[in-house]
Design a protein around this motif. Structure first.
Motif, PDB file in Angstrom:
ATOM      1  N   ASP A  62      -8.979 -57.381 -34.754  1.00  0.00           N
ATOM      2  CA  ASP A  62      -9.625 -57.902 -35.633  1.00  0.00           C
ATOM      3  C   ASP A  62      -8.264 -58.909 -36.073  1.00  0.00           C
ATOM      4  O   ASP A  62      -8.798 -60.279 -36.312  1.00  0.00           O
ATOM      5  N   THR A 115     -14.799 -56.599 -36.583  1.00  0.00           N
ATOM      6  CA  THR A 115     -16.129 -55.597 -35.849  1.00  0.00           C
ATOM      7  C   THR A 115     -15.460 -55.170 -33.715  1.00  0.00           C
ATOM      8  O   THR A 115     -15.938 -54.439 -33.743  1.00  0.00           O
ATOM      9  N   ASP A 157     -12.783 -58.550 -42.232  1.00  0.00           N
ATOM     10  CA  ASP A 157     -13.838 -58.106 -40.844  1.00  0.00           C
ATOM     11  C   ASP A 157     -13.009 -57.429 -39.755  1.00  0.00           C
ATOM     12  O   ASP A 157     -12.368 -57.219 -39.299  1.00  0.00           O
TER      13      ASP A 157
END
Length: 442
Positions: free
Chosen positions: A52, A5, A3
């Motif tokens: 992250d 993000t 991930d």
């Protein structure tokens, strides 16, 4: 699935505040798959962590600036002790004397050295000095990737907007006849080159031949040791190949990530920037932060590490092990002609080709994407002394998974269905396209 993000949010904000979203074009998000450009928060050894929480084995190591590993304790402790006593003063410090002595002990072909903060300042100072010494303007720069952010070099690249005629001519590496033709046609102040690169070792007799041609035509010979210094050997390429330049330029790994560069050379030339000359003085290097204590202390700790341990040997061991594992995988998959690793063991790069055998940014992006998904970050396989066998095993496993996807894409005839987003693009290009940002975050 890894991930990104928070990294993506941080990268979007960086684009709002910093042109290009990074302070170095080679670190730009356009050098990574879209939506997969990690924004880092810390590193230790050869491992880095992004915002992250993803951990990666890193290659390239700060654009080859970190050879001992991130957070290498002797360097960190030396820096902390130095700056605790003050970082910058109005007069030279004894640390400047000690660092200069250390440097000249490493590089016996030089008589004097002057420190700076980045490699471009050093190479441009070399050009300025050569022009003053010879009374000529033209620079002969080897056709190699990068020498300086300044006009004399950037004006020769695709990213030359805003730059007047740079007064620089090019010559190919390894071809003495081509260099002699340039020297015969132009009044050349200096020949600047990397004595060797990851892809090119000097052919037999080439560097002595370059030295001879510079002497014959009255041009100064300048070696760019930014990459070769502390990676080929502590004393750089001139130590390895036994050819002495008139001037040499250093940076990157001098401080294991701390900012320091150097211009070094023969006394007869370097004194033109000092107080023991009757010739017009040359403005060599004069920077507020060039002699700050932190980077000089880092440099002295790096010198000690190279004297008491074997960083180059460890880098080369890691590189040889990685190449062997990589080539075994590509041979098993039958894609060795399409996905290759090449270069000096301490300075490996990977080459990506499409089904027709053409160099491919699309397939490069696919390979980078699959490595990132498996915990490997790097635009190359440039190692450090901190890459352990465990780290190499992790990387080889990641390469196996990435190469398997690569092989499927080759069988498919292309990356469609395997790659989301646009491919990476050359860092130095005339226009933001093909990775122009289409949206701005306000």
């Amino acid at each position: 699935m890894t991930d990104f993000t928070r990294s993506n949010a941080a990268q979007a904000r960086l684009h709002e505040l910093v042109p290009g979203g990074a302070h170095t074009y080679a670190r730009g998000a356009d050098q990574y798959p879209e939506g997969m450009a990690p924004v880092l928060v810390r590193g230790s050894g050869c491992r880095v962590t992004d915002c992250d929480g993803n951990e990666f084995v890193e290659y390239g190591m700060g654009l080859r600036a970190v050879t001992l590993g991130h957070g290498y304790r002797p360097v960190v402790e030396a820096v902390a002790a130095a700056i605790a006593e003050g970082g910058n003063f109005s007069r030279p410090t004894v640390l400047e004397l000690a660092a200069a002595e250390d440097f000249l002990n490493l590089v016996p072909t030089a008589d004097m050295v002057k420190f700076g903060k980045n490699g471009s300042d050093a190479t441009t100072a070399a050009v300025r000095l050569a022009r003053a010494v010879t009374g000529r303007v033209t620079v002969a720069a080897c056709a190699q990737p990068f020498f300086s952010v300044d006009d004399w070099f950037i004006g020769t690249t695709a990213m030359s907007a805003g730059i007047p005629e740079p007064g620089t001519v090019s010559f190919p590496y390894g071809d003495l006849a081509a260099l002699e033709a340039v020297l015969a046609e132009h009044e050349v102040a200096c020949v600047i080159m990397e004595a060797a690169t990851a892809l090119h070792e000097p052919p037999p007799g080439y560097l002595p031949g370059v030295r001879m041609l510079c002497d014959r035509y009255g041009a100064l010979l300048v070696f760019d040791e930014m990459i070769t210094g502390f990676r080929w050997a502590a004393g750089g390429a001139q130590q390895v190949y036994g050819v002495a330049p008139d001037l040499s330029c250093w940076g990157k790994a001098m401080g294991n990530g701390f900012p320091l560069s150097a211009l070094a050379g023969k006394r007869a030339y370097m004194e033109r920037g000092g107080l023991r000359t009757d010739d017009p003085r040359v403005f060599l290097l004069s920077t507020t932060h060039g002699p700050e204590t932190g980077a000089l202390a880092a440099f002295r700790a790096v010198v000690h590490a190279y004297a008491t341990t074997d960083p180059v040997g460890r880098m080369e061991h890691a590189g040889r092990r990685l190449r062997a594992g990589f080539e075994e995988i590509t041979a098993e998959l039958g894609i060795a002609e399409h996905l290759r690793v090449t270069g000096r063991p301490s300075c490996l790069i990977f080459q990506t080709c499409d089904p027709q055998g053409r160099s491919s940014q699309e397939f490069r992006t696919l390979f980078l994407r699959e490595l990132l998904r498996r915990g490997v970050l790097g635009q190359s396989f440039v190692t450090s002394a901190a890459h352990t066998d465990t780290d190499i095993d992790h990387t080889v496993d990641a390469c196996r998974g990435a190469a398997t996807v690569y092989a499927r894409a080759l069988d498919h005839g292309g990356v469609d269905g395997f790659l989301e987003g646009r491919p990476v693009a050359p860092a130095l290009r005339a226009y933001a396209a093909p990775r122009r940002l289409t949206e701005l975050v306000r």
